[in-house]
Design an enzyme around this catalytic site. Structure first.
Site, PDB file in Angstrom:
ATOM      1  N   HIS A 306       0.848  -1.182   0.000  1.00  0.00           N
ATOM      2  CA  HIS A 306       0.000   0.000   0.000  1.00  0.00           C
ATOM      3  C   HIS A 306       0.882   1.230   0.000  1.00  0.00           C
ATOM      4  O   HIS A 306       1.988   1.224   0.546  1.00  0.00           O
ATOM      5  CB  HIS A 306      -0.919  -0.009   1.230  1.00  0.00           C
ATOM      6  CG  HIS A 306      -2.043   0.985   1.150  1.00  0.00           C
ATOM      7  ND1 HIS A 306      -1.892   2.299   1.517  1.00  0.00           N
ATOM      8  CD2 HIS A 306      -3.335   0.844   0.736  1.00  0.00           C
ATOM      9  CE1 HIS A 306      -3.049   2.935   1.338  1.00  0.00           C
ATOM     10  NE2 HIS A 306      -3.929   2.075   0.869  1.00  0.00           N
ATOM     11  N   ASP A 364      -8.106  -4.362  -0.527  1.00  0.00           N
ATOM     12  CA  ASP A 364      -8.591  -4.721  -1.865  1.00  0.00           C
ATOM     13  C   ASP A 364      -8.453  -6.214  -2.137  1.00  0.00           C
ATOM     14  O   ASP A 364      -9.161  -6.759  -2.987  1.00  0.00           O
ATOM     15  CB  ASP A 364      -7.808  -3.949  -2.941  1.00  0.00           C
ATOM     16  CG  ASP A 364      -7.961  -2.454  -2.776  1.00  0.00           C
ATOM     17  OD1 ASP A 364      -9.106  -1.993  -2.684  1.00  0.00           O
ATOM     18  OD2 ASP A 364      -6.932  -1.757  -2.732  1.00  0.00           O
TER      19      ASP A 364
END
Length: 429
Positions: A306, A364
């Site tokens: 991320h 996600d």
């Protein structure tokens, strides 16, 4: 005692700059006077080391894997609160009591209908248009239908616009979906919860009664909570930058949706699901991992790592549990993609390559599987993200408008183009 930072330039000049402490997190060097004092700018592509505003809404510690809304850990909010409680928190700074929640829910519910002329607005789009393209157009057009809440300097206008956006977004997303598949629009019902209402508008048909499944409703509600806000990301910064010009809130949220549409931002869960489909089977995970490690292969690992989190994404664990609950409720425990995801996660969390590169699963990684199990088509994933993030965008926009220090955004640049030159007559060029 006020702390200061000292900047020394190559010509020997030194300048003292104040530092500003946050409630938590690193101190910030205040460089607002730097150009006036020293005649230089700072250079920070992507604004990775620049605070563009001060905020009391969301705090992230990427190294520690912490995400808090108004001081509350996301892990606790996702377990103990529903989405509208979180909306109230983001907008007002505190969690609601019973009476405050009842009033808030009632107000949102009364705003879920959209202007009837918007029904015809959808027919201007091709049915095979991407739902996000439709969303950008329809949300931006709301300012043409709701003239009575466009004065950003009027607190009541801002309040009404906030309720309208939060309430109408599920209706607009569901309408975009129904239009794309050629089914009639389903109108909202005031006796259902926010998320149950959305699922009914998405999946009900006039031919039969829609049955609400509370396990699935809670799963989607949790997705909304986990995506409600995420500090000064690209789309939130877009909303703030748009709002800094005095643009109306509907236009600002449309700008945020357009930014979120980018595959590097809101399209990550869609890309992750596509990756799992390409792997196809648990037996092929090992080979896929080898190709990921080979820089010459061009194979990318989606759903891991991320921009901010350099540790395990705190939302990922919650999403993993939600994924199990949904697949269990639907009898899909042996779901092929979920098995691939678990195998991929296990290897990545134990492999030195991924640990050294801090490639931990992010939210996600699992949210695409959950939405797929719920029956939400891949093309609609980013619309769901937009729906959830709308409250965060609004809270950030309202905070900016109320900030006495806010001014129109105007980043500087490092110019590396041609120096001054004269325009030659055509015959001499």
């Amino acid at each position: 005692m006020e702390k200061k930072a000292t900047l020394t330039l190559s010509d020997g000049r030194s300048f003292e700059l104040p530092t500003l402490p946050g409630t938590v997190g690193p101190e910030v060097v205040d460089i607002r006077s730097l150009y006036g004092k020293a005649g230089v700018f700072t250079y920070d592509p992507g604004f990775m080391s620049t605070a563009s505003c001060n905020s009391t809404i969301t705090y992230i510690d990427g190294d520690a894997g912490v995400l808090m809304y108004r001081g509350y850990p996301i892990e606790e909010l996702a377990v103990h609160c529903d989405f509208l409680e979180v909306c109230y928190l983001l907008l007002n700074g505190e969690l609601p009591n019973v009476k405050e929640k009842e009033k808030f829910v009632s107000t949102v519910t009364r705003h879920t209908m959209v202007h009837d002329q918007l029904n015809r607005f959808f027919t201007g789009f091709r049915r095979d248009a991407h739902p996000m393209a439709t969303m950008v157009g329809v949300v931006g057009a709301l300012s043409a239908f709701y003239h009575d809440s466009l004065d950003i300097n009027d607190a009541e206008h801002r309040r009404v616009a906030a309720f309208r956006l939060i309430a109408k977004m599920p209706t607009i997303v569901a309408m975009a979906y129904k239009y794309s598949i050629g089914q009639p629009f389903i109108y909202p019902r005031n006796d259902l919860s926010y998320t149950a209402n959305f699922m009914r508008m998405m999946f009900a048909v006039p031919a039969e009664e829609y049955k609400v499944n509370e396990v699935l409703v809670r799963a989607l509600d949790r997705i909304f909570i986990l995506h409600a806000d995420h500090e000064q990301n690209a789309s939130t910064s877009t909303v703030r930058l748009s709002g800094s010009s005095g643009a109306n809130p509907f236009a600002c949220i449309a700008a945020g949706i357009a930014c979120l549409w980018g595959p590097a931002h809101g399209g990550a869960n869609e890309a992750c699901l596509q990756m799992l489909e390409e792997i196809g089977d648990v037996t092929k995970v090992g080979d896929f991992i080898k190709r990921v490690k080979d820089k010459q292969s061009g194979v990318r690992l989606m759903g891991f790592g991320h921009r901010v989190y350099k540790n395990y994404d705190p939302r990922a664990k919650l999403m993993r549990e939600t994924c199990r609950e949904v697949l269990g409720e639907l009898g899909l425990e042996n779901d092929r993609l979920f098995k691939v995801a678990l195998a991929l996660e296990k290897i990545a969390l134990e492999d030195d390559y991924f640990i050294s590169h801090k490639l931990y699963p992010n939210v996600d990684f699992y949210s695409g599987i959950v939405q797929r199990a719920l029956g939400i088509p891949t093309a609609l994933f980013t619309c769901i993200f937009s729906l959830a993030r709308t409250v965060g965008w609004i809270a950030q926009w309202q905070e900016m408008i109320a900030d006495p220090e806010y001014k129109i955004g105007r980043p500087r640049q490092l110019y590396r183009g041609a120096t001054r030159r004269a325009v030659k007559p055509m015959a001499q060029r």
